[in-house]
Design a protein around this motif. Structure first.
Motif, PDB file in Angstrom:
ATOM      1  N   SER A   1       0.825  -1.191   0.000  1.00 36.56           N
ATOM      2  CA  SER A   1       0.000   0.000   0.000  1.00 36.56           C
ATOM      3  C   SER A   1       0.867   1.251   0.000  1.00 36.56           C
ATOM      4  O   SER A   1       1.994   1.237   0.475  1.00 36.56           O
ATOM      5  CB  SER A   1      -0.912   0.005   1.223  1.00 36.56           C
ATOM      6  OG  SER A   1      -1.666   1.199   1.276  1.00 36.56           O
ATOM      7  N   TYR A   2       0.331   2.345  -0.526  1.00 34.52           N
ATOM      8  CA  TYR A   2       1.024   3.637  -0.498  1.00 34.52           C
ATOM      9  C   TYR A   2       1.221   4.145   0.921  1.00 34.52           C
ATOM     10  O   TYR A   2       2.125   4.912   1.198  1.00 34.52           O
ATOM     11  CB  TYR A   2       0.191   4.702  -1.190  1.00 34.52           C
ATOM     12  CG  TYR A   2       0.222   4.696  -2.684  1.00 34.52           C
ATOM     13  CD1 TYR A   2      -0.671   5.492  -3.379  1.00 34.52           C
ATOM     14  CD2 TYR A   2       1.126   3.943  -3.399  1.00 34.52           C
ATOM     15  CE1 TYR A   2      -0.672   5.528  -4.757  1.00 34.52           C
ATOM     16  CE2 TYR A   2       1.127   3.969  -4.777  1.00 34.52           C
ATOM     17  CZ  TYR A   2       0.231   4.760  -5.452  1.00 34.52           C
ATOM     18  OH  TYR A   2       0.243   4.800  -6.816  1.00 34.52           O
ATOM     19  N   TYR A   3       0.312   3.774   1.805  1.00 42.79           N
ATOM     20  CA  TYR A   3       0.249   4.400   3.115  1.00 42.79           C
ATOM     21  C   TYR A   3       1.104   3.691   4.142  1.00 42.79           C
ATOM     22  O   TYR A   3       1.248   2.478   4.111  1.00 42.79           O
ATOM     23  CB  TYR A   3      -1.201   4.427   3.613  1.00 42.79           C
ATOM     24  CG  TYR A   3      -2.089   5.245   2.727  1.00 42.79           C
ATOM     25  CD1 TYR A   3      -2.091   6.622   2.814  1.00 42.79           C
ATOM     26  CD2 TYR A   3      -2.906   4.637   1.782  1.00 42.79           C
ATOM     27  CE1 TYR A   3      -2.892   7.389   1.989  1.00 42.79           C
ATOM     28  CE2 TYR A   3      -3.708   5.390   0.958  1.00 42.79           C
ATOM     29  CZ  TYR A   3      -3.702   6.768   1.061  1.00 42.79           C
ATOM     30  OH  TYR A   3      -4.479   7.516   0.238  1.00 42.79           O
TER      31      TYR A   3
ATOM     32  N   ALA B   1      -6.006   2.028  -6.888  1.00 44.37           N
ATOM     33  CA  ALA B   1      -5.997   0.941  -5.901  1.00 44.37           C
ATOM     34  C   ALA B   1      -5.173   1.291  -4.670  1.00 44.37           C
ATOM     35  O   ALA B   1      -5.085   0.497  -3.732  1.00 44.37           O
ATOM     36  CB  ALA B   1      -5.457  -0.334  -6.533  1.00 44.37           C
ATOM     37  N   LYS B   2      -4.548   2.463  -4.686  1.00 50.97           N
ATOM     38  CA  LYS B   2      -3.707   2.915  -3.574  1.00 50.97           C
ATOM     39  C   LYS B   2      -2.628   1.880  -3.237  1.00 50.97           C
ATOM     40  O   LYS B   2      -2.402   1.539  -2.080  1.00 50.97           O
ATOM     41  CB  LYS B   2      -4.550   3.251  -2.348  1.00 50.97           C
ATOM     42  CG  LYS B   2      -5.495   4.417  -2.595  1.00 50.97           C
ATOM     43  CD  LYS B   2      -6.333   4.741  -1.404  1.00 50.97           C
ATOM     44  CE  LYS B   2      -7.159   5.984  -1.611  1.00 50.97           C
ATOM     45  NZ  LYS B   2      -8.012   5.990  -2.782  1.00 50.97           N
ATOM     46  N   GLN B   3      -1.970   1.392  -4.278  1.00 54.95           N
ATOM     47  CA  GLN B   3      -0.910   0.407  -4.094  1.00 54.95           C
ATOM     48  C   GLN B   3       0.157   0.583  -5.163  1.00 54.95           C
ATOM     49  O   GLN B   3      -0.069   1.229  -6.192  1.00 54.95           O
ATOM     50  CB  GLN B   3      -1.454  -1.021  -4.152  1.00 54.95           C
ATOM     51  CG  GLN B   3      -1.996  -1.428  -5.491  1.00 54.95           C
ATOM     52  CD  GLN B   3      -2.294  -2.912  -5.581  1.00 54.95           C
ATOM     53  OE1 GLN B   3      -1.644  -3.621  -6.335  1.00 54.95           O
ATOM     54  NE2 GLN B   3      -3.278  -3.365  -4.832  1.00 54.95           N
TER      55      GLN B   3
ATOM     56  N   VAL C   1      -9.975  -2.270 -14.999  1.00 52.79           N
ATOM     57  CA  VAL C   1      -8.854  -1.751 -15.784  1.00 52.79           C
ATOM     58  C   VAL C   1      -8.441  -0.442 -15.128  1.00 52.79           C
ATOM     59  O   VAL C   1      -9.248   0.482 -15.021  1.00 52.79           O
ATOM     60  CB  VAL C   1      -9.242  -1.518 -17.258  1.00 52.79           C
ATOM     61  CG1 VAL C   1      -8.078  -0.919 -18.025  1.00 52.79           C
ATOM     62  CG2 VAL C   1      -9.710  -2.815 -17.906  1.00 52.79           C
ATOM     63  N   LEU C   2      -7.196  -0.387 -14.658  1.00 52.93           N
ATOM     64  CA  LEU C   2      -6.707   0.785 -13.931  1.00 52.93           C
ATOM     65  C   LEU C   2      -5.478   1.377 -14.610  1.00 52.93           C
ATOM     66  O   LEU C   2      -4.666   0.655 -15.186  1.00 52.93           O
ATOM     67  CB  LEU C   2      -6.326   0.405 -12.495  1.00 52.93           C
ATOM     68  CG  LEU C   2      -7.392  -0.217 -11.607  1.00 52.93           C
ATOM     69  CD1 LEU C   2      -6.801  -0.536 -10.244  1.00 52.93           C
ATOM     70  CD2 LEU C   2      -8.585   0.708 -11.465  1.00 52.93           C
ATOM     71  N   LEU C   3      -5.337   2.675 -14.484  1.00 55.22           N
ATOM     72  CA  LEU C   3      -4.136   3.379 -14.929  1.00 55.22           C
ATOM     73  C   LEU C   3      -2.962   2.976 -14.047  1.00 55.22           C
ATOM     74  O   LEU C   3      -3.114   2.830 -12.840  1.00 55.22           O
ATOM     75  CB  LEU C   3      -4.363   4.888 -14.820  1.00 55.22           C
ATOM     76  CG  LEU C   3      -3.130   5.771 -14.993  1.00 55.22           C
ATOM     77  CD1 LEU C   3      -2.800   5.937 -16.466  1.00 55.22           C
ATOM     78  CD2 LEU C   3      -3.357   7.121 -14.345  1.00 55.22           C
ATOM     79  N   HIS C   4      -1.779   2.783 -14.651  1.00 51.03           N
ATOM     80  CA  HIS C   4      -0.569   2.629 -13.847  1.00 51.03           C
ATOM     81  C   HIS C   4       0.540   3.489 -14.434  1.00 51.03           C
ATOM     82  O   HIS C   4       0.522   3.853 -15.606  1.00 51.03           O
ATOM     83  CB  HIS C   4      -0.136   1.158 -13.709  1.00 51.03           C
ATOM     84  CG  HIS C   4       0.423   0.543 -14.943  1.00 51.03           C
ATOM     85  ND1 HIS C   4      -0.220  -0.437 -15.647  1.00 51.03           N
ATOM     86  CD2 HIS C   4       1.587   0.742 -15.603  1.00 51.03           C
ATOM     87  CE1 HIS C   4       0.504  -0.807 -16.681  1.00 51.03           C
ATOM     88  NE2 HIS C   4       1.618  -0.102 -16.682  1.00 51.03           N
ATOM     89  N   ILE C   5       1.494   3.814 -13.589  1.00 54.61           N
ATOM     90  CA  ILE C   5       2.648   4.624 -13.981  1.00 54.61           C
ATOM     91  C   ILE C   5       3.896   3.783 -13.752  1.00 54.61           C
ATOM     92  O   ILE C   5       4.233   3.472 -12.612  1.00 54.61           O
ATOM     93  CB  ILE C   5       2.715   5.931 -13.155  1.00 54.61           C
ATOM     94  CG1 ILE C   5       1.419   6.722 -13.343  1.00 54.61           C
ATOM     95  CG2 ILE C   5       3.942   6.750 -13.551  1.00 54.61           C
ATOM     96  CD1 ILE C   5       1.203   7.809 -12.326  1.00 54.61           C
ATOM     97  N   PRO C   6       4.584   3.375 -14.852  1.00 53.03           N
ATOM     98  CA  PRO C   6       5.801   2.572 -14.682  1.00 53.03           C
ATOM     99  C   PRO C   6       7.034   3.455 -14.527  1.00 53.03           C
ATOM    100  O   PRO C   6       7.123   4.535 -15.111  1.00 53.03           O
ATOM    101  CB  PRO C   6       5.867   1.780 -15.993  1.00 53.03           C
ATOM    102  CG  PRO C   6       5.241   2.686 -17.001  1.00 53.03           C
ATOM    103  CD  PRO C   6       4.188   3.477 -16.255  1.00 53.03           C
TER     104      PRO C   6
ATOM    105  N   VAL D   1      -7.319   1.309   4.066  1.00 55.07           N
ATOM    106  CA  VAL D   1      -7.787   1.179   2.680  1.00 55.07           C
ATOM    107  C   VAL D   1      -8.516  -0.150   2.532  1.00 55.07           C
ATOM    108  O   VAL D   1      -8.060  -1.182   3.019  1.00 55.07           O
ATOM    109  CB  VAL D   1      -6.602   1.226   1.691  1.00 55.07           C
ATOM    110  CG1 VAL D   1      -7.096   1.083   0.261  1.00 55.07           C
ATOM    111  CG2 VAL D   1      -5.784   2.484   1.852  1.00 55.07           C
ATOM    112  N   ASN D   2      -9.660  -0.107   1.835  1.00 54.18           N
ATOM    113  CA  ASN D   2     -10.389  -1.333   1.511  1.00 54.18           C
ATOM    114  C   ASN D   2     -10.777  -1.258   0.031  1.00 54.18           C
ATOM    115  O   ASN D   2     -11.840  -0.763  -0.325  1.00 54.18           O
ATOM    116  CB  ASN D   2     -11.615  -1.490   2.397  1.00 54.18           C
ATOM    117  CG  ASN D   2     -12.292  -2.832   2.205  1.00 54.18           C
ATOM    118  OD1 ASN D   2     -11.850  -3.655   1.403  1.00 54.18           O
ATOM    119  ND2 ASN D   2     -13.370  -3.054   2.930  1.00 54.18           N
ATOM    120  N   PHE D   3      -9.876  -1.735  -0.824  1.00 55.56           N
ATOM    121  CA  PHE D   3     -10.091  -1.714  -2.275  1.00 55.56           C
ATOM    122  C   PHE D   3     -10.003  -3.149  -2.771  1.00 55.56           C
ATOM    123  O   PHE D   3      -8.987  -3.822  -2.587  1.00 55.56           O
ATOM    124  CB  PHE D   3      -9.017  -0.847  -2.955  1.00 55.56           C
ATOM    125  CG  PHE D   3      -9.227  -0.669  -4.426  1.00 55.56           C
ATOM    126  CD1 PHE D   3      -9.926   0.416  -4.912  1.00 55.56           C
ATOM    127  CD2 PHE D   3      -8.725  -1.597  -5.336  1.00 55.56           C
ATOM    128  CE1 PHE D   3     -10.118   0.591  -6.278  1.00 55.56           C
ATOM    129  CE2 PHE D   3      -8.914  -1.427  -6.697  1.00 55.56           C
ATOM    130  CZ  PHE D   3      -9.612  -0.334  -7.168  1.00 55.56           C
TER     131      PHE D   3
END
Length: 196
Positions: A41-43, A180-182, A150-155, A143-145
């Motif tokens: 998770s980001y957090y 997804a906060k991950q 289909v989600l955006l991602h940044i590589p 977080v509860n996701f």
């Protein structure tokens, strides 16, 4: 005077040897990569009595890239790949939720690479934009996701291209999924096959 002489020698050396120094080949290639990915998770989380429990998902990472080498130091790289993760199912902690962060998805997108023109071992950095189609779980105290979407991602990647033609690669990549906060961190090795 000494500084001017050093600058002159440096400029002459770069000019004379610029054809010999290549960080990556120009033209077209295909790269195959395999590695290990782990999502978190980001957090910063407070897991209470679960400090000993690993909530990160981990698993197999596979990716293929079509490389368009424009310059010896710059390339464009459309890519497609998969990541399959799971968490330890044996978290036997009474009266505690089963926290986990996993990604099981197909990745597709494009990135650009900047590579230092150094013989045999060339460091590189990459960045781009892509989409992930699959199942994403981020279940933590904050977080509860849990969605198949289909989600955006940044590589983002850093690594080393090694060998006479810089065909072998060792790198660390990150795929950030804001919705997804991950994020998924990957350690992978790869090999490039020239098409020209």
């Amino acid at each position: 005077m000494k500084l001017t002489l050093l600058r002159f020698i440096f400029i002459i050396s770069i000019t004379l040897f610029s054809n010999q120094i290549k960080a990556q080949t120009t033209g077209k290639s295909i790269k195959a990569s395999i590695g290990y990915g782990a999502s978190s998770s980001y957090y910063t989380e407070d897991y209470g009595s679960q400090d000993e429990v690993d909530v990160m998902g981990g698993g197999l990472y596979l990716q293929g890239e079509y490389i368009i080498g424009i310059k010896s130091w710059f390339s464009v790289r459309p890519y497609a790949g998969f990541i399959f993760e799971s968490v330890d199912k044996n978290q036997n902690i009474e009266n505690q939720p089963h926290y986990k962060v996993t990604t099981n998805a197909f990745l597709v997108g494009g990135k650009v690479r900047l590579c230092a023109p150094i013989p045999w071992v060339a460091p590189f950095i990459e960045g781009g934009l892509g989409a992930s189609a699959g199942k994403f779980e981020t279940f933590t105290p904050n977080v509860n996701f849990n969605k198949s979407d289909v989600l955006l991602h940044i590589p983002f990647s850093i690594g080393l291209a090694v060998g006479r033609n810089h065909s072998f690669e060792i790198g660390i990549s990150g795929y950030f999924h804001p919705a997804a906060k991950q994020s998924t961190g990957v350690f992978a090795v790869g090999y490039s096959f020239p098409l020209d």
